[in-house]
Design a protein around this motif. Structure first.
Motif, PDB file in Angstrom:
ATOM      1  N   GLY A  70       3.213   7.535   6.761  1.00 38.75           N
ATOM      2  CA  GLY A  70       1.773   7.773   6.435  1.00 38.75           C
ATOM      3  C   GLY A  70       1.654   7.591   5.035  1.00 38.75           C
ATOM      4  O   GLY A  70       0.467   7.004   4.436  1.00 38.75           O
ATOM      5  N   LEU A  71       2.641   7.544   4.344  1.00 36.63           N
ATOM      6  CA  LEU A  71       2.532   7.218   2.834  1.00 36.63           C
ATOM      7  C   LEU A  71       2.469   5.830   2.635  1.00 36.63           C
ATOM      8  O   LEU A  71       1.536   5.413   1.833  1.00 36.63           O
ATOM      9  N   LEU A  72       2.948   5.159   3.566  1.00 40.15           N
ATOM     10  CA  LEU A  72       2.633   3.676   3.734  1.00 40.15           C
ATOM     11  C   LEU A  72       1.252   3.105   3.537  1.00 40.15           C
ATOM     12  O   LEU A  72       0.824   2.370   2.773  1.00 40.15           O
ATOM     13  N   VAL A  79      -2.753  -0.223  -3.404  1.00 36.24           N
ATOM     14  CA  VAL A  79      -2.431  -1.571  -3.900  1.00 36.24           C
ATOM     15  C   VAL A  79      -3.530  -2.727  -3.767  1.00 36.24           C
ATOM     16  O   VAL A  79      -3.904  -3.517  -4.834  1.00 36.24           O
ATOM     17  N   ILE A  80      -4.174  -2.853  -2.749  1.00 39.70           N
ATOM     18  CA  ILE A  80      -5.028  -3.734  -2.443  1.00 39.70           C
ATOM     19  C   ILE A  80      -6.355  -3.346  -3.292  1.00 39.70           C
ATOM     20  O   ILE A  80      -6.971  -4.421  -3.753  1.00 39.70           O
ATOM     21  N   LEU A  81      -6.925  -2.200  -3.119  1.00 37.50           N
ATOM     22  CA  LEU A  81      -8.169  -1.805  -3.934  1.00 37.50           C
ATOM     23  C   LEU A  81      -7.691  -1.974  -5.507  1.00 37.50           C
ATOM     24  O   LEU A  81      -8.956  -2.428  -6.231  1.00 37.50           O
ATOM     25  N   GLY A  82      -6.820  -1.267  -6.004  1.00 40.67           N
ATOM     26  CA  GLY A  82      -6.569  -1.438  -7.266  1.00 40.67           C
ATOM     27  C   GLY A  82      -6.124  -2.727  -7.881  1.00 40.67           C
ATOM     28  O   GLY A  82      -6.862  -3.036  -8.749  1.00 40.67           O
ATOM     29  N   GLY A  83      -5.463  -3.328  -7.176  1.00 37.53           N
ATOM     30  CA  GLY A  83      -5.043  -4.667  -7.512  1.00 37.53           C
ATOM     31  C   GLY A  83      -6.206  -5.829  -7.707  1.00 37.53           C
ATOM     32  O   GLY A  83      -6.501  -6.549  -8.703  1.00 37.53           O
ATOM     33  N   GLY A 116      -3.156  -2.964  -9.634  1.00 35.81           N
ATOM     34  CA  GLY A 116      -2.541  -2.486  -8.364  1.00 35.81           C
ATOM     35  C   GLY A 116      -1.853  -1.060  -8.816  1.00 35.81           C
ATOM     36  O   GLY A 116      -1.590  -0.354  -7.875  1.00 35.81           O
ATOM     37  N   PHE A 117      -0.985  -0.989  -9.857  1.00 33.83           N
ATOM     38  CA  PHE A 117      -0.237   0.011 -10.372  1.00 33.83           C
ATOM     39  C   PHE A 117      -1.242   1.221 -10.300  1.00 33.83           C
ATOM     40  O   PHE A 117      -0.886   2.378  -9.835  1.00 33.83           O
ATOM     41  N   VAL A 121      -0.733   4.685  -8.209  1.00 31.34           N
ATOM     42  CA  VAL A 121      -0.850   6.168  -8.885  1.00 31.34           C
ATOM     43  C   VAL A 121      -1.746   7.123  -8.266  1.00 31.34           C
ATOM     44  O   VAL A 121      -1.506   8.185  -7.788  1.00 31.34           O
ATOM     45  N   VAL A 122      -2.917   6.585  -8.347  1.00 35.15           N
ATOM     46  CA  VAL A 122      -4.168   7.542  -7.565  1.00 35.15           C
ATOM     47  C   VAL A 122      -3.810   7.779  -6.159  1.00 35.15           C
ATOM     48  O   VAL A 122      -3.938   8.902  -5.713  1.00 35.15           O
ATOM     49  N   ALA A 123      -3.400   6.885  -5.452  1.00 32.99           N
ATOM     50  CA  ALA A 123      -3.088   7.010  -4.037  1.00 32.99           C
ATOM     51  C   ALA A 123      -2.020   7.783  -3.831  1.00 32.99           C
ATOM     52  O   ALA A 123      -2.049   8.766  -2.836  1.00 32.99           O
ATOM     53  N   GLY A 124      -0.868   7.746  -4.434  1.00 30.34           N
ATOM     54  CA  GLY A 124       0.312   8.759  -4.780  1.00 30.34           C
ATOM     55  C   GLY A 124      -0.047  10.227  -4.963  1.00 30.34           C
ATOM     56  O   GLY A 124       0.391  11.319  -4.148  1.00 30.34           O
ATOM     57  N   LEU A 125      -0.993  10.294  -5.860  1.00 30.10           N
ATOM     58  CA  LEU A 125      -1.270  11.677  -6.378  1.00 30.10           C
ATOM     59  C   LEU A 125      -2.349  12.460  -5.060  1.00 30.10           C
ATOM     60  O   LEU A 125      -1.810  13.464  -4.793  1.00 30.10           O
ATOM     61  N   VAL A 126      -2.970  11.603  -4.431  1.00 33.05           N
ATOM     62  CA  VAL A 126      -3.813  12.161  -3.331  1.00 33.05           C
ATOM     63  C   VAL A 126      -2.851  12.514  -2.284  1.00 33.05           C
ATOM     64  O   VAL A 126      -2.964  13.383  -1.682  1.00 33.05           O
TER      65      VAL A 126
END
Length: 297
Positions: A70-72, A79-83, A116-117, A121-126
């Motif tokens: 699920g984390l993946l 990565v895709i949106l941020g990058g 992407g970084f 970070v945002v995705a991980g915090l969510v």
């Protein structure tokens, strides 16, 4: 004047294979394969970490191995949106404002690591908030595997003959197809303008070397027991590696002008720094601060 010792760019197609389906063509590119391989290897390694509770504080992994899948999903989206958005905002704003439909053409390249970084970070915090996972511990596991995807991505940049370096007379200089004779200090044709293969420099420093350092800290020195320490080393290490390679990397065309042939966005007397260096400096500071805070705690 003699020609430099140079390596002609190998005849490598950026497309591994393609299938024509009438009005639609499916093509698998090396660039896409690099991302896929990076995600899968990262997923496998993080799963392995979660199965080793003795590596973590209080001998307890931050989440079950079954939840890594699920984390993946979160990481891929980040990565895709941020990058892509980072590349649009930091490097090619004018072009994509004129052709907004091309923002979606990510298979043609054009991704910013710094964007992407931020997306990860945002995705991980969510993810941490929704699943009650300790953020720094999850960040440490993601920091360990990040250099794998970065290194593979830089190799894909080389295959795509993009993001090459400045002109050089060194024997490992590469003559890239489509490269312009910008900043060439000699009167040679474009076809003989060899350049630093900075994509491979970055693949080595940001990918192989950084991963080796982090893997040693995790598997041999027990740094996962100090939440945030591995993340600090990764952030500072990447920033330092990127800042260093930027001295040999060709700046993006929009930053280059007759008065600014090296594409510096900040001028310091006779010297200057590039956009990549501007974005990397805060990473070095933040990484060192996080490392100091983690080790002090």
């Amino acid at each position: 004047m003699t020609h430099p010792l140079a390596i002609m760019f190998p005849d490598i197609s950026p497309v591994i294979f393609q299938i024509d389906l009438g009005s639609f063509t499916f093509a698998l590119r090396w660039y896409a394969l690099a991302y896929i391989a990076g995600f899968l290897l990262g997923w496998w390694i993080i799963q392995s970490l979660m199965k080793r509770p003795t590596l973590w504080p209080a001998d307890t992994a931050p989440l079950p191995a079954a939840k890594v899948e699920g984390l993946l999903t979160y990481v891929i989206i980040g990565v895709i949106l941020g990058g892509r958005l980072g590349f649009v905002l930091f490097y090619q704003t004018g072009y994509y404002m004129a052709y907004p439909a091309e923002i979606l053409r990510i298979w043609e390249g054009g991704m910013s690591f710094h964007g992407g970084f931020a997306g990860v970070v945002v995705a991980g915090l969510v993810y941490c908030r929704r699943h009650a996972v300790p953020p720094l511990q999850l960040a440490d596991s993601m920091a360990l595997v990040a250099p794998i995807g970065i290194g593979l991505g830089r190799v894909a940049n080389f295959v795509n003959a993009e993001l090459w370096g400045r002109p050089t007379t060194m024997p490992w200089g590469v003559v890239f197809p489509g490269a312009q004779a910008q900043n060439c200090p000699w009167d040679w044709p474009v076809a003989l303008c060899a350049r630093h293969p900075t994509q491979l420099y970055e693949a080595a420093l940001e990918g192989a070397v950084l991963f080796a350092v982090l893997a040693w800290l995790v598997w041999r020195s027990g740094w996962l027991k100090t939440p945030g320490a591995v993340t600090g080393v990764f952030i500072a290490g990447y920033g330092l590696a990127r800042f260093t390679v930027e001295f040999w990397r060709q700046a993006d065309a929009q930053f280059i002008s007759p008065d600014n042939p090296l594409g510096h966005v900040v001028t310091l007397g006779q010297a200057g720094i590039s956009m990549g260096q501007v974005l990397s400096l805060p990473m070095i500071v933040i990484g060192l601060a996080l490392l100091w805070r983690a080790r002090r705690a």
